[in-house]
Write a protein that holds these residues in place. Structure first.
Motif, PDB file in Angstrom:
ATOM      1  N   UNK A 159      -9.289  -7.246 -10.281  1.00  0.00           N
ATOM      2  CA  UNK A 159     -10.087  -6.965  -8.977  1.00  0.00           C
ATOM      3  C   UNK A 159      -9.953  -8.221  -8.040  1.00  0.00           C
ATOM      4  N   UNK A 160      -9.968  -9.357  -8.281  1.00  0.00           N
ATOM      5  CA  UNK A 160     -10.055 -10.416  -7.333  1.00  0.00           C
ATOM      6  C   UNK A 160      -8.575 -10.517  -6.928  1.00  0.00           C
ATOM      7  N   UNK A 161      -7.580 -10.309  -7.533  1.00  0.00           N
ATOM      8  CA  UNK A 161      -6.218 -10.720  -7.284  1.00  0.00           C
ATOM      9  C   UNK A 161      -6.112  -9.262  -5.948  1.00  0.00           C
ATOM     10  N   UNK A 162      -6.597  -8.080  -6.147  1.00  0.00           N
ATOM     11  CA  UNK A 162      -6.522  -6.886  -5.120  1.00  0.00           C
ATOM     12  C   UNK A 162      -7.049  -7.376  -4.049  1.00  0.00           C
ATOM     13  N   UNK A 163      -8.248  -8.007  -4.144  1.00  0.00           N
ATOM     14  CA  UNK A 163      -9.390  -8.510  -2.949  1.00  0.00           C
ATOM     15  C   UNK A 163      -8.436  -9.408  -2.104  1.00  0.00           C
ATOM     16  N   UNK A 164      -7.759 -10.376  -2.732  1.00  0.00           N
ATOM     17  CA  UNK A 164      -6.832 -11.622  -2.162  1.00  0.00           C
ATOM     18  C   UNK A 164      -5.703 -10.773  -1.374  1.00  0.00           C
ATOM     19  N   UNK A 165      -4.987  -9.956  -2.013  1.00  0.00           N
ATOM     20  CA  UNK A 165      -3.917  -9.377  -1.367  1.00  0.00           C
ATOM     21  C   UNK A 165      -4.075  -8.499  -0.199  1.00  0.00           C
ATOM     22  N   UNK A 166      -5.364  -7.703  -0.453  1.00  0.00           N
ATOM     23  CA  UNK A 166      -5.776  -6.897   0.908  1.00  0.00           C
ATOM     24  C   UNK A 166      -6.335  -7.720   2.086  1.00  0.00           C
ATOM     25  N   UNK A 167      -6.814  -8.940   1.677  1.00  0.00           N
ATOM     26  CA  UNK A 167      -7.370  -9.476   2.854  1.00  0.00           C
ATOM     27  C   UNK A 167      -5.953 -10.504   3.450  1.00  0.00           C
ATOM     28  N   UNK A 168      -4.893 -10.550   2.431  1.00  0.00           N
ATOM     29  CA  UNK A 168      -3.715 -11.316   3.041  1.00  0.00           C
ATOM     30  C   UNK A 168      -3.023 -10.276   3.791  1.00  0.00           C
ATOM     31  N   UNK A 169      -3.012  -8.945   3.613  1.00  0.00           N
ATOM     32  CA  UNK A 169      -2.260  -7.716   4.272  1.00  0.00           C
ATOM     33  C   UNK A 169      -3.082  -7.514   5.450  1.00  0.00           C
ATOM     34  N   UNK A 170      -4.474  -7.511   5.313  1.00  0.00           N
ATOM     35  CA  UNK A 170      -5.175  -7.183   6.673  1.00  0.00           C
ATOM     36  C   UNK A 170      -5.102  -8.412   7.811  1.00  0.00           C
ATOM     37  N   UNK A 171      -4.958  -9.481   7.138  1.00  0.00           N
ATOM     38  CA  UNK A 171      -4.986 -10.587   8.190  1.00  0.00           C
ATOM     39  C   UNK A 171      -3.409 -10.506   8.641  1.00  0.00           C
TER      40      UNK A 171
END
Length: 175
Positions: A159-171
């Motif tokens: 879950x934490x990894x998915x949040x980091x990846x989502x934030x990276x892609x969203x940025x």
């Protein structure tokens, strides 16, 4: 008032005006945005991402979390504009060894992902990245409880990894 007082007053006023204008010019170039804010364009772009299929349980947890977070609970897109291909690797590290049994009493679950964001139609690579998340786990004496604790740690790290990846892609998409 003498002539030198008038000249100094005019020079000081000119310097203050120039300093004020230059400060305004510098401030005009700044943008203030909330760190986690997403505008409607970024949210729409995130909702139009197709994520690659998973190979194992932890990778499936990461994928499911990404699909849920990117689509805001709406599921996978019908006509995706972007593709994200990712590979997840899980590593288990035993720490805090019990000296009597030489078994770990606590550990770490490390989940790493390499991902690539591409445009759906052309396959043009837009962004690549690597992220990792770590979850701590305590190993109890019972075998089933140990398995369950490890699985819970895997889920937390996914879950934490998915949040980091989502934030990276969203940025990247928010540019």
């Amino acid at each position: 008032m003498s002539l030198s007082d008038v000249r100094n007053f005019g020079l000081g006023r000119w310097i203050m005006t120039a300093a004020g204008l230059s400060a305004l010019l510098l401030a005009a170039g700044c943008q203030v945005k909330p760190l986690y804010a997403t505008n409607s364009d970024t949210a729409a772009a995130l909702a139009s991402i197709d994520f690659s299929e998973a190979d194992d349980r932890v990778e499936l947890e990461v994928r499911n979390n990404l699909v849920f977070m990117a689509g805001r609970g709406a599921g996978e897109p019908v006509n995706p504009e972007y593709d994200v291909d990712f590979n997840v690797a899980t590593r288990y590290i035993g720490v805090l060894l019990d000296l009597d049994t030489d078994l770990p009493r606590a550990g770490r679950v490390e989940v790493r992902a390499d991902f690539t964001l591409t445009r759906h139609g052309t396959g043009e690579i837009l962004k690549t990245g690597k992220r990792r998340a770590v979850a701590l786990v305590d190993y109890p004496n019972q075998e089933f409880a140990k398995i369950r604790a490890t699985r819970d740690a895997e889920n937390r790290a996914a879950r934490e990894l998915a949040e980091l990846m989502r934030a990276d892609i969203a940025s990247w998409l928010g540019r």
